[in-house]
Design an enzyme around this catalytic site. Sequence first.
Site, PDB file in Angstrom:
ATOM      1  N   ARG A  17      12.685   3.909   3.442  1.00  0.00           N
ATOM      2  CA  ARG A  17      10.916   3.156   4.079  1.00  0.00           C
ATOM      3  C   ARG A  17      10.771   2.298   5.348  1.00  0.00           C
ATOM      4  O   ARG A  17      10.963   2.369   6.531  1.00  0.00           O
ATOM      5  CB  ARG A  17      10.497   3.272   3.197  1.00  0.00           C
ATOM      6  N   GLU A 147       1.018  -7.063   0.328  1.00  0.00           N
ATOM      7  CA  GLU A 147       0.993  -6.789   1.782  1.00  0.00           C
ATOM      8  C   GLU A 147       0.807  -8.916   1.829  1.00  0.00           C
ATOM      9  O   GLU A 147      -0.518  -8.702   1.986  1.00  0.00           O
ATOM     10  CB  GLU A 147       0.940  -6.255   2.316  1.00  0.00           C
ATOM     11  N   THR A 180       6.495 -10.828   4.635  1.00  0.00           N
ATOM     12  CA  THR A 180       6.056  -9.192   5.417  1.00  0.00           C
ATOM     13  C   THR A 180       6.543 -10.032   6.367  1.00  0.00           C
ATOM     14  O   THR A 180       6.693  -9.168   6.861  1.00  0.00           O
ATOM     15  CB  THR A 180       4.239  -8.856   5.176  1.00  0.00           C
ATOM     16  N   HIS A 208      10.173  -9.119  -2.075  1.00  0.00           N
ATOM     17  CA  HIS A 208      11.123  -8.445  -1.093  1.00  0.00           C
ATOM     18  C   HIS A 208      10.481  -9.144   0.245  1.00  0.00           C
ATOM     19  O   HIS A 208      10.251 -10.007   1.001  1.00  0.00           O
ATOM     20  CB  HIS A 208       9.406  -7.265  -0.326  1.00  0.00           C
TER      21      HIS A 208
END
Length: 513
Positions: A17, A147, A180, A208
Amino acid sequence: MTDSSTRNIEIMDTTLRDGEQTSGVSFLPHEKLTIARMLIDDLHVDRIEVASARVSNGEMDSTKSICRWAEKSGHLNKIEVLGFIDGTKSVDWICECGGKVINLLAKGSEKHCTAQLGKTPAEHVEDIKQVVAYAKSKGLGVNVYLEDWSNGMVRKPKYVYNMLEALKEESIDRFMLPDTLGILNPTLVGKFIADITARFPQLRFDFHAHNDYDLAVSNIFAAVEAGVCGLHTTINGLGERAGNASLASVQAILKDHIHCTTNICEERLMAASKMVESFAGISIASNQPIVGENVFTQVAGVHADGDKKDKLYCSALKPERFGRKREYALGKNSGKASIQKNLEELGLELDDDSMRKVTAKIIELGDKKELVTQEDLPFIISDVLKHSVEEDKVRLLGYNVALCNGLKPTCALKLDINGQVYEENSSGDGQYDAFVRALRKIYKVTLQRKFPMLTNYVVSIPPGGRTDAFVQTIITWEHGGKIFKTRGLDADQTEAAIKATVKMLNIIENNNS
């Protein structure tokens, strides 16, 4: 700081992804399925993110294929798809594909919420709750991405805390905290995650990382120390802009520096890296940690000497962990110990005087920027010590390659193997491919012998734009369980590759004699 030594860290790989958001990368459906199977069956990754909902028909086809395989093999709960706050649309798309987990993309900073969505935080929270409720009614597990969480924490952490407070009683399995834009450093990551895990100890958090400042892996280190339960990675660090955290590097750091456990099979990391490199068309840097071609190669002679005496230049980062072996480069920095290491692998032995002469020759070649491979050593020894050089057992008597517009390239060749002449022809996807296909006919069909597998093909062209510049082609082969390289040098790229191939044939014939 948490006691990380007693923890198992969950790995979610997002090569299919986020990794596919690398500029120029687009996996075909069968490639995505192959990578998915490799990630779960070979590497034992805990979860994989395979697609973004509603992107394209091709994305739906590949997601359906992965979900069908995962359901049959009992892994469907490990397959995750990115979805959006779009009412029922993303959830329905994932259900149609056969998926069971949605990674819901919510806004983790107030600026994203108000400027991009044009909503108040309260309105956005209500929209999230509606999608979560619908997803649960359809039998989906739900994780939520916040996000731009990193900017949210830098600019207005109260927004983040209010959102988590509003959602903490919802049926959300994990809250996923993305940097992000890759703006954080380890100090900030540690501070922010320690604060969040202390405020919400009942919630599970993933981190992440993005690599814009080359800090993705360092930030992951800080995130684990601060208490996250899961990490997001990609194979080879693929991802948008500067990419994500590389799974191989993350695994090594978790095991060796933080002493956490994972389910990752380290021995399969190199094979996975090469597979993704091939499908993505993005070459791995030769110095990339763990999976780069040169990262377990000692260049300085003093290092080889130290390894020989008491493994003085070895660390916990042993190449055998990753299905690799330590190598010793041959060039101007080579010393006696480096050359001896290579000779030992070839089963050769030289006296001190001969060793000095061979060392001097290798240093001379290195000064001229010539690459010396282990397979070149017997020829260098013969030349320097004036031994009689064994005549080639395989000689290319002639060949003709043709390239015509609208037709496949063809090759006709004439080859002498141990005094017996063979002729063959073939077509291929390129001139060199046609040459190799003709060779394979001789070896596999006429001689009923195995033909080596080409595992890597690297072409080096000097900068400057000269059309008559020499091209160096280095080909890696696998034959009989052994991996070796041969080199060809010529102004014509096809001729350079053919020279390297004939060298390979002679090495095999000499080994068989």
